[in-house]
Design a protein around this motif. Structure first.
Motif, PDB file in Angstrom:
ATOM      1  N   SER A  43       0.799  -1.217  -0.075  1.00 37.13           N
ATOM      2  CA  SER A  43       0.086  -0.035  -0.157  1.00 37.13           C
ATOM      3  C   SER A  43       0.980   1.162   0.053  1.00 37.13           C
ATOM      4  O   SER A  43       2.073   1.590   0.726  1.00 37.13           O
ATOM      5  N   VAL A  44       0.422   2.079  -0.734  1.00 30.94           N
ATOM      6  CA  VAL A  44       1.341   3.354  -0.664  1.00 30.94           C
ATOM      7  C   VAL A  44       0.666   4.350   0.235  1.00 30.94           C
ATOM      8  O   VAL A  44      -0.459   4.764   0.038  1.00 30.94           O
ATOM      9  N   CYS A  45       1.484   4.925   1.311  1.00 32.47           N
ATOM     10  CA  CYS A  45       1.075   5.626   2.437  1.00 32.47           C
ATOM     11  C   CYS A  45       1.653   7.066   1.993  1.00 32.47           C
ATOM     12  O   CYS A  45       2.640   7.030   1.141  1.00 32.47           O
ATOM     13  N   GLY A  46       1.198   8.072   2.432  1.00 34.14           N
ATOM     14  CA  GLY A  46       1.585   9.403   2.283  1.00 34.14           C
ATOM     15  C   GLY A  46       1.130  10.204   0.948  1.00 34.14           C
ATOM     16  O   GLY A  46       1.572  11.264   0.741  1.00 34.14           O
ATOM     17  N   LEU A  47       0.275   9.498   0.252  1.00 30.74           N
ATOM     18  CA  LEU A  47      -0.247   9.899  -0.953  1.00 30.74           C
ATOM     19  C   LEU A  47      -1.155  11.217  -0.659  1.00 30.74           C
ATOM     20  O   LEU A  47      -1.314  11.996  -1.469  1.00 30.74           O
ATOM     21  N   TYR A  48      -2.020  11.045   0.401  1.00 32.35           N
ATOM     22  CA  TYR A  48      -3.273  11.500   0.499  1.00 32.35           C
ATOM     23  C   TYR A  48      -3.199  12.538   1.984  1.00 32.35           C
ATOM     24  O   TYR A  48      -2.652  12.101   2.879  1.00 32.35           O
ATOM     25  N   ARG A  49      -3.947  13.768   1.825  1.00 32.15           N
ATOM     26  CA  ARG A  49      -3.850  14.454   3.032  1.00 32.15           C
ATOM     27  C   ARG A  49      -4.749  13.923   4.170  1.00 32.15           C
ATOM     28  O   ARG A  49      -5.619  13.003   3.736  1.00 32.15           O
ATOM     29  N   MET A  50      -4.390  13.959   5.359  1.00 33.56           N
ATOM     30  CA  MET A  50      -5.225  13.554   6.485  1.00 33.56           C
ATOM     31  C   MET A  50      -6.623  14.387   6.649  1.00 33.56           C
ATOM     32  O   MET A  50      -6.469  15.549   6.723  1.00 33.56           O
ATOM     33  N   ARG A  51      -7.611  13.457   6.492  1.00 36.20           N
ATOM     34  CA  ARG A  51      -8.923  14.238   6.772  1.00 36.20           C
ATOM     35  C   ARG A  51      -9.877  13.633   7.472  1.00 36.20           C
ATOM     36  O   ARG A  51      -9.784  12.358   7.645  1.00 36.20           O
ATOM     37  N   GLU A  52     -10.978  14.192   7.938  1.00 37.83           N
ATOM     38  CA  GLU A  52     -11.972  13.448   8.537  1.00 37.83           C
ATOM     39  C   GLU A  52     -12.799  12.928   7.774  1.00 37.83           C
ATOM     40  O   GLU A  52     -13.215  11.626   7.993  1.00 37.83           O
ATOM     41  N   ASP A  53     -13.189  13.227   6.515  1.00 37.67           N
ATOM     42  CA  ASP A  53     -13.981  12.627   5.812  1.00 37.67           C
ATOM     43  C   ASP A  53     -13.245  11.567   4.915  1.00 37.67           C
ATOM     44  O   ASP A  53     -12.089  11.482   5.026  1.00 37.67           O
ATOM     45  N   ALA A  54     -13.772  10.819   3.974  1.00 33.82           N
ATOM     46  CA  ALA A  54     -13.498   9.885   3.285  1.00 33.82           C
ATOM     47  C   ALA A  54     -13.060  10.298   1.925  1.00 33.82           C
ATOM     48  O   ALA A  54     -12.819   9.404   0.936  1.00 33.82           O
ATOM     49  N   HIS A  76      -4.111  -1.733 -11.104  1.00 37.38           N
ATOM     50  CA  HIS A  76      -3.108  -2.278 -10.427  1.00 37.38           C
ATOM     51  C   HIS A  76      -3.094  -1.805  -8.982  1.00 37.38           C
ATOM     52  O   HIS A  76      -2.161  -2.052  -7.862  1.00 37.38           O
ATOM     53  N   ALA A  77      -4.175  -1.138  -8.701  1.00 35.35           N
ATOM     54  CA  ALA A  77      -4.363  -0.702  -7.238  1.00 35.35           C
ATOM     55  C   ALA A  77      -5.984  -0.750  -6.960  1.00 35.35           C
ATOM     56  O   ALA A  77      -6.763  -0.496  -7.883  1.00 35.35           O
ATOM     57  N   ASP A  78      -6.338  -0.994  -5.625  1.00 35.11           N
ATOM     58  CA  ASP A  78      -7.787  -0.771  -5.226  1.00 35.11           C
ATOM     59  C   ASP A  78      -7.892   0.798  -5.082  1.00 35.11           C
ATOM     60  O   ASP A  78      -7.156   1.553  -4.976  1.00 35.11           O
ATOM     61  N   ALA A  79      -9.167   1.060  -4.980  1.00 31.69           N
ATOM     62  CA  ALA A  79      -9.634   2.407  -4.635  1.00 31.69           C
ATOM     63  C   ALA A  79      -8.928   2.728  -3.321  1.00 31.69           C
ATOM     64  O   ALA A  79      -8.804   1.957  -2.356  1.00 31.69           O
ATOM     65  N   GLY A  84      -8.718   4.459   9.737  1.00 33.58           N
ATOM     66  CA  GLY A  84      -8.799   5.284  10.861  1.00 33.58           C
ATOM     67  C   GLY A  84      -8.743   6.688  10.137  1.00 33.58           C
ATOM     68  O   GLY A  84      -9.479   6.784   9.348  1.00 33.58           O
ATOM     69  N   ARG A  85      -7.816   7.547  10.473  1.00 33.87           N
ATOM     70  CA  ARG A  85      -7.829   9.009  10.143  1.00 33.87           C
ATOM     71  C   ARG A  85      -7.054   9.082   8.684  1.00 33.87           C
ATOM     72  O   ARG A  85      -6.973  10.127   8.002  1.00 33.87           O
ATOM     73  N   LEU A  86      -6.404   7.966   8.354  1.00 34.62           N
ATOM     74  CA  LEU A  86      -5.351   8.190   7.178  1.00 34.62           C
ATOM     75  C   LEU A  86      -5.960   7.314   5.897  1.00 34.62           C
ATOM     76  O   LEU A  86      -6.896   6.416   6.193  1.00 34.62           O
ATOM     77  N   MET A  87      -5.402   7.852   4.673  1.00 32.60           N
ATOM     78  CA  MET A  87      -6.015   7.023   3.611  1.00 32.60           C
ATOM     79  C   MET A  87      -4.906   6.504   2.740  1.00 32.60           C
ATOM     80  O   MET A  87      -3.830   7.046   2.932  1.00 32.60           O
ATOM     81  N   VAL A  88      -5.132   5.173   2.482  1.00 30.18           N
ATOM     82  CA  VAL A  88      -3.984   4.461   1.668  1.00 30.18           C
ATOM     83  C   VAL A  88      -4.281   4.040   0.434  1.00 30.18           C
ATOM     84  O   VAL A  88      -5.255   3.865   0.117  1.00 30.18           O
ATOM     85  N   LEU A  89      -3.443   3.728  -0.578  1.00 27.77           N
ATOM     86  CA  LEU A  89      -3.656   3.229  -1.827  1.00 27.77           C
ATOM     87  C   LEU A  89      -3.096   1.827  -1.805  1.00 27.77           C
ATOM     88  O   LEU A  89      -1.975   1.465  -2.082  1.00 27.77           O
ATOM     89  N   PRO A  90      -4.061   0.849  -1.520  1.00 27.05           N
ATOM     90  CA  PRO A  90      -3.537  -0.710  -1.514  1.00 27.05           C
ATOM     91  C   PRO A  90      -3.273  -0.951  -3.141  1.00 27.05           C
ATOM     92  O   PRO A  90      -4.158  -0.658  -3.896  1.00 27.05           O
ATOM     93  N   HIS A  91      -1.784  -1.626  -3.457  1.00 29.42           N
ATOM     94  CA  HIS A  91      -1.584  -1.663  -4.761  1.00 29.42           C
ATOM     95  C   HIS A  91      -0.970  -3.225  -4.648  1.00 29.42           C
ATOM     96  O   HIS A  91      -0.594  -3.887  -3.779  1.00 29.42           O
ATOM     97  N   ILE A 221      -5.716  -7.883  -1.759  1.00 32.22           N
ATOM     98  CA  ILE A 221      -5.661  -6.898  -2.531  1.00 32.22           C
ATOM     99  C   ILE A 221      -6.891  -7.352  -3.732  1.00 32.22           C
ATOM    100  O   ILE A 221      -6.640  -8.236  -4.326  1.00 32.22           O
ATOM    101  N   GLN A 222      -7.879  -6.499  -3.807  1.00 32.47           N
ATOM    102  CA  GLN A 222      -9.052  -7.040  -4.555  1.00 32.47           C
ATOM    103  C   GLN A 222      -8.697  -7.142  -6.054  1.00 32.47           C
ATOM    104  O   GLN A 222      -9.077  -8.047  -6.532  1.00 32.47           O
TER     105      GLN A 222
END
Lengths: 417, 73
Positions: A43-54, A76-79, A84-91, A221-222
């Motif tokens: 999973s690629v971490c640090g791609l997205y801003r930390m936000r309360e919403d999804a 090559h990646a799931d949505a 938690g508060r973080l968003m990742v890109l599973p690849h 990984i879907q």
């Protein structure tokens, strides 16, 4: 010249080539991606801003966004997934390598040589002389500027630049990730996943499983229907502390990872429904090292600066991932920055001290131990990589390097032409 | 409560966990869950059967306490 083709080096090489610089990238493995491919980090971490919403909002424009979009486009990646508060890109690690090849092959100024190791680097007044080796053949070459994206500060050490390293007792622990096959996909649905957790705890309590199996984390990984298991290792053995730069330790953690994988699979086959045909489908080329050398740069980025989201006049990237310290193999300790705006990374922490043609990006840039625990993630590595790629290309033309010049180039060169 | 807070590794510094907070949303990953399960069984001298370990029973500190109570009686 770019040393290393992980997330940072790949971004640096592609962005330098797009600036018009004749670019050589040296990579010791046979593919781009570094941890994202050869260590099976999925999973690629640090791609997205930390936000309360999804909502997935990119933290850095340019290459990180371009690459993540290409992964999604190529399936090559799931949505993007909220944790938690973080968003990742599973690849999918294999897919990551394919997407990287595809983007890199479109760059006529970029020469990538896999299976090469740097053996000598010397900075002179006119440029940087270096030697690389491939299966015993040594080749000498010269570059006008250099980017150390080796993850271990390899190019910097060879050039006798100063580096520092946290003691083995505090270094971030390595992750061992392996692929699994032979289970039905629903084996990890909600409560089934808890059955796996229960079985592993029982296995550790009874001594059937090694203590290191605690915390084994399974992720599906879907898009590729693959399952990966991650185990954090301590890396220590008796009095011998974890040392990710020593072959004895590196060999030990690879062997230990394979042994744990084997025992875990054998155990789960008999204890958990749906696992009776479970097998290890792949081992990584190497364990996932999180931290080793850090290069001394004009500015030392600190954990305190990140925590208060300090603004820098020479900011070139955002560090959207919180400080994720993994000083033990017993799980992470998180520290989140204040406010909504992500902390910044200044150009000074990518400029090797005392040199104007030597740059560093990725997990070995100029940061203290705590800041490194935030900036080491792949999304941020792509962002620091693209900044130094542009910087090194500007320097190769004998033009002054500044955050402003990098920003301007990024606006023009973010998309392939 | 303290045990659960410890296992959650201070997901939000300075914020206190409430007994009805959803632990999965607060960051209960598999490492934290495994350590919690190990500690509960050791500290309270109970055995939690696999059938009891479901999302409903471990979603809050309160539901965990009920699960332990049920196994201890």
């Amino acid at each position: 010249m770019i040393a290393g083709g992980g997330s940072a080096g790949m971004a640096a090489g592609i962005m330098a080539a797009r600036q018009g610089a004749k670019t050589l990238l040296l990579e010791r493995q046979g593919m781009l991606g570094g941890m994202a491919t050869t260590a099976l980090v999925h999973s690629v971490c640090g791609l997205y801003r930390m936000r309360e919403d999804a909502k997935a909002v990119y933290a850095n424009p340019g290459f990180p966004e371009e690459f993540a979009s290409a992964l999604l486009r190529d399936r090559h990646a799931d949505a993007p997934t909220k944790m938690g508060r973080l968003m990742v890109l599973p690849h999918h690690p294999t897919g990551f390598a394919q997407t990287a090849d595809q983007i890199a092959q479109g760059e006529s100024n970029l020469q990538i040589w896999f299976h090469t190791e740097l053996t000598r680097v010397e900075e002179g007044t006119e440029g940087v002389e270096f030697e690389w080796s491939c299966r015993g053949t040594q080749v000498r070459a010269c570059a006008r500027s250099i980017v150390d994206a080796s993850g271990d500060g390899t190019a910097s050490v060879l050039a006798a630049k100063a580096t520092e390293q946290t003691s083995g007792s505090k270094l971030q622990r390595p992750a061992y990730i392996f692929g699994l096959a032979g289970m039905p996909f629903e084996a990890f649905a909600e409560d089934n996943r808890l059955r796996v957790v229960h079985a592993i705890v029982e296995g550790v309590r009874s001594g059937a499983l090694p203590k290191a199996a605690m915390g084994a984390q399974f992720r599906q990984i879907q898009v590729s229907q693959e399952v990966f298991c991650t185990v954090d290792l301590s890396g220590d053995q008796g009095d011998s502390l974890y040392d990710p730069l020593h072959p004895a330790c590196l060999s030990r953690i690879d062997r230990e990872g394979r042994e744990i994988a084997g025992r875990l699979v054998e155990y789960l086959r008999t204890k958990v429904e749906g696992f009776n045909k479970c097998q290890v489908s792949q081992f990584p080329a190497r364990a996932g090292v999180r931290e080793s050398r850090r290069v001394i740069t004009e500015h030392l980025l600190t954990g305190d600066e990140l925590m208060r989201a300090q603004a820098f006049p020479d900011a070139i990237a955002n560090a959207a991932w919180p400080i994720e310290l993994r000083e033990t193999a017993r799980g992470p300790k998180w520290s989140y920055y204040e406010g909504e705006e992500p902390p910044q990374i200044p150009l000074g922490s990518l400029q090797v001290k005392g040199s104007d043609r030597f740059f560093v990006a990725g997990r070995c840039l100029g940061a203290d131990h705590r800041a490194q625990a935030a900036i080491r993630v792949m999304g941020t590595c792509m962002a620091t990589g693209q900044a130094v790629g542009i910087a090194a290309a500007i320097r190769a033309e004998d033009k002054p390097v500044s955050a402003e010049a990098i920003g301007k180039a990024l606006e023009c060169r973010a998309e392939p032409t | 409560m303290v045990m659960v807070q410890e296992q959650l590794m201070e997901p939000d510094e300075g914020e206190e966990l409430e007994s009805t907070d959803n632990l999965f949303e607060a960051g209960l990953d598999s490492m934290a869950l495994m350590q919690l399960l190990l500690m509960i069984q050791d500290r309270f001298a109970v055995t939690i059967p696999a059938s009891e370990l479901n999302r409903k029973n471990i979603s809050t500190v309160r539901s965990i306490a009920l699960m332990i109570q049920k196994q201890a009686t």
